[in-house]
Design a protein around this motif. Structure first.
Motif, PDB file in Angstrom:
ATOM      1  N   SER A  30       4.794  73.837  43.680  1.00 12.45           N
ATOM      2  CA  SER A  30       2.842  73.170  43.467  1.00 12.45           C
ATOM      3  C   SER A  30       2.325  72.198  41.994  1.00 12.45           C
ATOM      4  O   SER A  30       1.780  71.286  42.132  1.00 12.45           O
ATOM      5  CB  SER A  30       2.141  73.908  43.611  1.00 12.45           C
ATOM      6  N   SER A  31       4.221  71.679  41.237  1.00 12.96           N
ATOM      7  CA  SER A  31       4.156  71.244  39.642  1.00 12.96           C
ATOM      8  C   SER A  31       3.758  70.052  40.370  1.00 12.96           C
ATOM      9  O   SER A  31       4.797  68.702  39.363  1.00 12.96           O
ATOM     10  CB  SER A  31       4.377  71.680  38.897  1.00 12.96           C
ATOM     11  N   TRP A  53      -0.353  66.918  43.380  1.00 11.74           N
ATOM     12  CA  TRP A  53      -0.309  68.867  43.075  1.00 11.74           C
ATOM     13  C   TRP A  53      -0.934  69.494  44.180  1.00 11.74           C
ATOM     14  O   TRP A  53       0.065  70.763  44.754  1.00 11.74           O
ATOM     15  CB  TRP A  53       0.128  69.133  41.684  1.00 11.74           C
ATOM     16  N   SER A  54      -2.136  69.442  43.377  1.00  8.99           N
ATOM     17  CA  SER A  54      -2.948  70.379  44.698  1.00  8.99           C
ATOM     18  C   SER A  54      -3.089  69.618  45.990  1.00  8.99           C
ATOM     19  O   SER A  54      -4.545  70.606  46.720  1.00  8.99           O
ATOM     20  CB  SER A  54      -4.285  70.227  43.404  1.00  8.99           C
ATOM     21  N   GLY A  55      -2.309  68.823  46.450  1.00 11.34           N
ATOM     22  CA  GLY A  55      -2.903  67.883  47.872  1.00 11.34           C
ATOM     23  C   GLY A  55      -4.530  67.005  47.779  1.00 11.34           C
ATOM     24  O   GLY A  55      -5.078  66.340  49.313  1.00 11.34           O
ATOM     25  N   VAL A  56      -4.730  67.138  46.911  1.00  8.56           N
ATOM     26  CA  VAL A  56      -6.210  66.361  47.275  1.00  8.56           C
ATOM     27  C   VAL A  56      -6.075  64.697  47.072  1.00  8.56           C
ATOM     28  O   VAL A  56      -6.175  63.728  47.352  1.00  8.56           O
ATOM     29  CB  VAL A  56      -7.217  66.347  46.026  1.00  8.56           C
ATOM     30  N   ASN A  74       1.757  74.358  50.105  1.00 13.76           N
ATOM     31  CA  ASN A  74       2.536  74.841  48.729  1.00 13.76           C
ATOM     32  C   ASN A  74       3.263  76.089  49.011  1.00 13.76           C
ATOM     33  O   ASN A  74       3.904  76.596  48.472  1.00 13.76           O
ATOM     34  CB  ASN A  74       1.619  74.630  47.759  1.00 13.76           C
TER      35      ASN A  74
END
Length: 120
Positions: A30-31, A53-56, A74
């Motif tokens: 996720s980094s 990273w967060s998918g946004v 993730n």
């Protein structure tokens, strides 16, 4: 270090769909910003899509917008490339890449590639 392994490539017909997967091992998945690239015979490697990273945050090359979708899980350390309405010009080796930075223009880690062939 991050190790990336792609899978899911193959021979498909024009108009078909295909899903590529890239499993990452090593440091915290996720980094990393995850991306897909491709290289057709006799051509330079080109950017296809990236996911933050967060998918946004998501970004696509114009050539695949509306046909390809990048996603990430993730919890499974996996990034996917969903490809639809495939065309002969999508024929290429597809590579997964990872980097800690968004928009840096360089990618620290690469997979070995998976071949996608769409005959004309």
């Amino acid at each position: 270090q991050v190790q990336l392994v792609e899978s899911g490539g193959g021979l498909v017909q024009a108009g078909d769909s295909l899903r590529l997967s890239c499993v990452a091992s090593g440091r915290t998945f996720s980094s990393y910003v995850m991306g897909w690239f491709r290289q057709a015979p006799g051509k330079e490697r080109e950017f296809v899509a990236a996911k933050g990273w967060s998918g946004v945050s998501t970004y696509y090359a114009d050539s695949v917008k509306g046909r390809f979708t990048i996603s990430r899980d993730n919890a499974k350390n996996t990034v996917y490339l969903h490809m639809s309405s495939l065309k002969p010009e999508d024929t290429a080796v597809y590579y997964c890449a990872a980097d800690a930075r968004w928009g840096a223009g360089t990618w620290a880690y690469w997979g070995q590639g998976t071949q996608v062939t769409v005959p004309s």
